[in-house]
Design an enzyme around this catalytic site. Structure first.
Site, PDB file in Angstrom:
ATOM      1  CG  ASN A  24      -2.084  -1.064   0.905  1.00 35.75           C
ATOM      2  OD1 ASN A  24      -2.260  -1.522  -0.228  1.00 35.75           O
ATOM      3  ND2 ASN A  24      -2.798  -1.452   1.941  1.00 35.75           N
ATOM      4  CB  CYS A 118     -10.244  -6.337  -2.296  1.00 33.37           C
ATOM      5  SG  CYS A 118      -8.864  -7.452  -2.299  1.00 33.37           S
ATOM      6  N   PRO A 124     -16.603   3.468  -2.795  1.00 36.40           N
ATOM      7  CG  PRO A 124     -18.198   4.878  -1.840  1.00 36.40           C
ATOM      8  CD  PRO A 124     -17.497   3.564  -1.650  1.00 36.40           C
ATOM      9  CG  ASP A 126     -18.215   9.484  -2.115  1.00 31.86           C
ATOM     10  OD1 ASP A 126     -17.388   8.567  -1.897  1.00 31.86           O
ATOM     11  OD2 ASP A 126     -19.019   9.885  -1.256  1.00 31.86           O
TER      12      ASP A 126
HETATM   13  N1  EPU Z   1     -14.670   5.827   1.252  1.00 34.11           N
HETATM   14  C1  EPU Z   1     -15.778   6.428   0.691  1.00 34.11           C
HETATM   15  N2  EPU Z   1     -15.581   7.404  -0.260  1.00 34.11           N
HETATM   16  C2  EPU Z   1     -14.334   7.769  -0.660  1.00 34.11           C
HETATM   17  C3  EPU Z   1     -13.209   7.169  -0.073  1.00 34.11           C
HETATM   18  C4  EPU Z   1     -13.404   6.189   0.884  1.00 34.11           C
HETATM   19  O1  EPU Z   1     -16.904   6.097   1.044  1.00 34.11           O
HETATM   20  O2  EPU Z   1     -14.230   8.654  -1.521  1.00 34.11           O
HETATM   21  C5  EPU Z   1     -14.848   4.808   2.285  1.00 34.11           C
HETATM   22  C6  EPU Z   1     -14.325   3.441   1.847  1.00 34.11           C
HETATM   23  O3  EPU Z   1     -15.268   2.742   1.086  1.00 34.11           O
HETATM   24  C7  EPU Z   1     -14.025   2.795   3.187  1.00 34.11           C
HETATM   25  C8  EPU Z   1     -13.557   3.974   4.038  1.00 34.11           C
HETATM   26  O4  EPU Z   1     -14.063   5.150   3.415  1.00 34.11           O
HETATM   27  O5  EPU Z   1     -15.171   2.237   3.721  1.00 34.11           O
HETATM   28  C9  EPU Z   1     -12.046   4.105   4.167  1.00 34.11           C
HETATM   29  O6  EPU Z   1     -11.475   4.042   2.874  1.00 34.11           O
HETATM   30  P1  EPU Z   1      -9.999   4.505   2.510  1.00 34.11           P
HETATM   31  O7  EPU Z   1     -10.123   5.406   1.332  1.00 34.11           O
HETATM   32  O8  EPU Z   1      -9.293   4.981   3.711  1.00 34.11           O
HETATM   33  O9  EPU Z   1      -9.334   3.129   2.076  1.00 34.11           O
HETATM   34  P2  EPU Z   1      -8.531   2.875   0.759  1.00 34.11           P
HETATM   35  O10 EPU Z   1      -7.579   3.969   0.542  1.00 34.11           O
HETATM   36  O11 EPU Z   1      -9.447   2.492  -0.327  1.00 34.11           O
HETATM   37  C10 EPU Z   1      -6.460   1.683   1.747  1.00 34.11           C
HETATM   38  C11 EPU Z   1      -5.786   0.368   1.511  1.00 34.11           C
HETATM   39  C12 EPU Z   1      -6.625  -0.730   2.130  1.00 34.11           C
HETATM   40  C13 EPU Z   1      -6.739  -0.459   3.625  1.00 34.11           C
HETATM   41  C14 EPU Z   1      -7.356   0.938   3.856  1.00 34.11           C
HETATM   42  C15 EPU Z   1      -7.347   1.333   5.317  1.00 34.11           C
HETATM   43  C16 EPU Z   1      -4.641   0.711  -0.556  1.00 34.11           C
HETATM   44  C17 EPU Z   1      -4.518   0.392  -2.000  1.00 34.11           C
HETATM   45  N3  EPU Z   1      -5.644   0.144   0.088  1.00 34.11           N
HETATM   46  O12 EPU Z   1      -7.731   1.570   1.125  1.00 34.11           O
HETATM   47  O13 EPU Z   1      -5.907  -1.924   1.938  1.00 34.11           O
HETATM   48  O14 EPU Z   1      -7.561  -1.432   4.203  1.00 34.11           O
HETATM   49  O15 EPU Z   1      -6.602   1.919   3.137  1.00 34.11           O
HETATM   50  O16 EPU Z   1      -6.039   1.545   5.753  1.00 34.11           O
HETATM   51  O17 EPU Z   1      -3.838   1.446   0.006  1.00 34.11           O
HETATM   52  C18 EPU Z   1      -5.624  -4.212   1.453  1.00 34.11           C
HETATM   53  O18 EPU Z   1      -4.416  -3.979   1.381  1.00 34.11           O
HETATM   54  O19 EPU Z   1      -6.101  -5.377   1.443  1.00 34.11           O
HETATM   55  C19 EPU Z   1      -6.550  -3.089   1.557  1.00 34.11           C
HETATM   56  C20 EPU Z   1      -7.851  -3.207   1.345  1.00 34.11           C
END
Ligand code: EPU
Length: 441
Positions: A24, A118, A124, A126
């Site tokens: 990540n 995944c 989303p 947004d």
């Molecule tokens: N969310 C929204 N809208 C947005 C952005 C996020 O509703 O515009 C929601 C997401 O759906 C989620 C929550 O906010 O329910 C947090 O999402 P976040 O954006 O923080 O997560 P991410 O950046 O998509 C990264 C990692 C994940 C890890 C999370 C939490 C990467 C590629 N992925 O996801 O890693 O679980 O941060 O630290 O960096 C994994 O490695 O298996 C994995 C899923």
């Protein structure tokens, strides 16, 4: 080729694991490398499927990305020739929307498909696209094609406050702001250490980014150039997987190199449940079996809390713990798809329709009161699990099923392991070195 592991479990696993670079962090850093003038060298880049997929995409966009050593990649964005990410490759990895940052810089407009990754909840973007708008961009989503179309004519400017923190969203806002007009303030930003690794990488290249708690202040510069190769931080999720593997198999596994501060909450939970933890020097941690585990109560949270990516592994550990454990997932919706697979091994896990006073505030995803969620489980232990045939549902679930199969005596099959290999480097080799009996077919 089949897409499975055949595992003969039931043996204590012992030894040391050299951790790979963080998935990540590296996925974001290779994209950020496209913001630099000239070549960028990154060390400790894990050879995982998501990375291969992304680097393949780079070559389609006209950039070059070449592994010159097992874990060293050199990236050169000078040849970027198209502002459109193709649907097939672009939709496979969630981080592809970060490509908006380098593509908008070069072409002023760009077209990227709705990101994949995944299947954990709706996921989303947004809040992230709103951030782009706040910094001066125009964004439209075409439901018919599944593409985001964005324009940013001129430099990013202004400020943005995340309604709720987003890990990749924060990274995107940073990348977008590196060449800003004046200073951009990003508030309610996420605190994940991989974000700070990205900040260090960009700052070494000449960026002016500083963090003040959950605010990030970016002062625009006119270009970035790399002066020396950058080494990506170790993968704390991989560390947790091998730590739990050592504990559940009544073994003894040391992981490193890693800064123990990145695993502070995890370590305190291991100690709370009766697992052994010792620090070895400054950057290695030993996890070992000390006796029967005790049930725990956990709610997942963004960093510095107990991370959502650790809960699946933890559930296997809690099947071996005395009492009733609870686990409440706050960050993602629908992240318990692996539970039915563990039940096939005899795990006693029930969904707990725990009611929460203010779900909109409590959960990090966009909670819909009309929808029924399954966000909490109870795990009854200790439970003697048996072998079985399992199917991987998502990346972290993949490692969870593999370590569960290594715990149970007898032969188990784990199907769909290419999903696990999207994020774990040389998994079979590392488990084998610890004395595990695992074969890829
Ligand atoms: N969310 C929204 N809208 C947005 C952005 C996020 O509703 O515009 C929601 C997401 O759906 C989620 C929550 O906010 O329910 C947090 O999402 P976040 O954006 O923080 O997560 P991410 O950046 O998509 C990264 C990692 C994940 C890890 C999370 C939490 C990467 C590629 N992925 O996801 O890693 O679980 O941060 O630290 O960096 C994994 O490695 O298996 C994995 C899923």
């Amino acid at each position: 080729m089949e897409d499975a592991y055949i595992i003969q479990g039931g043996k204590p696993l012992k030894g040391s694991v050299k951790l790979s670079g963080a998935k990540n962090a590296s996925l974001k850093m290779v994209i950020a490398a496209l913001l630099f003038d000239g070549k960028v060298t990154l060390n400790n880049v894990p050879r995982i499927r998501d990375l291969d997929e992304l680097l393949h995409l780079f070559t389609e966009l006209g950039a070059t990305a070449e592994f010159v050593d097992t874990n060293t990649v050199i990236i050169d964005g000078a040849g970027l020739k198209t502002n459109t990410v193709d649907l097939l490759h672009g939709s496979k990895i969630r981080s592809t929307f970060l490509l908006f940052a380098p593509l908008l810089r070069k072409f002023k407009e760009a077209h990227i498909p709705n990101p994949g990754g995944c299947r954990i909840g709706a996921r989303p973007i947004d809040r992230i696209m709103n951030g782009l708008k706040e910094l001066g961009g125009i964004v439209e989503y075409d439901h018919a094609t599944g593409y985001y179309h964005a324009k940013l004519d001129g430099k990013a400017h202004g400020s943005y406050t995340f309604e709720k923190p987003s890990h990749t969203g924060t990274e995107f806002m940073i990348m977008l702001s590196v060449f800003a007009e004046g200073t951009v303030h990003i508030h309610n930003a996420a605190l994940e250490p991989e974000i700070d690794d990205l900040i260090s990488f960009l700052n070494e290249g000449g960026a002016l980014i500083c963090r003040e708690g959950s605010s990030i202040i970016v002062t625009g510069v006119s270009f970035l150039t790399q002066k020396k190769p950058y080494t990506i931080v170790s993968d704390r999720n991989e560390a947790v997987t091998f730590a739990v593997l050592g504990l559940i198999t009544k073994g003894d596994i040391t992981v490193g190199p890693i800064d123990p501060k990145l695993l502070e909450v995890f370590i305190s939970k291991v100690r709370e449940c009766g697992g052994g933890v010792d620090f070895v020097g400054t950057d290695k941690i030993r996890f070992h079996y000390k006796g029967l585990f005790i049930a725990t109560k956990i709610e997942t949270e963004p960093h510095p809390g107990f991370m959502t990516d650790w809960q699946q592994n933890w559930v296997v550990l809690m099947t071996q713990a005395q009492g009733v454990s609870t686990l409440h997932e706050r960050v993602f919706e629908n992240r318990f798809a692996f539970v039915s697979e563990l039940q096939k091994l005899g795990a006693q896990i029930e969904f707990d329709m725990a009611t929460v006073k203010n779900p909109k505030q409590y959960y990090h995803f966009a909670h819909n009161p009309e929808k029924e969620y399954k966000q909490a489980i109870k795990i009854y232990g200790p439970q003697q699990l048996h072998s079985g045939v399992l199917t991987v549902t998502d990346l972290r679930a993949g490692a969870t099923l593999a370590i569960a199969a290594l715990l149970v005596p007898g032969e188990s099959i784990v199907n769909g392991v290419s999903i696990l290999e999207r994020g774990y480097e040389r998994f079979v080799e590392k488990v084998t070195q610890l004395g595990g009996d695992i074969k890829r077919i």
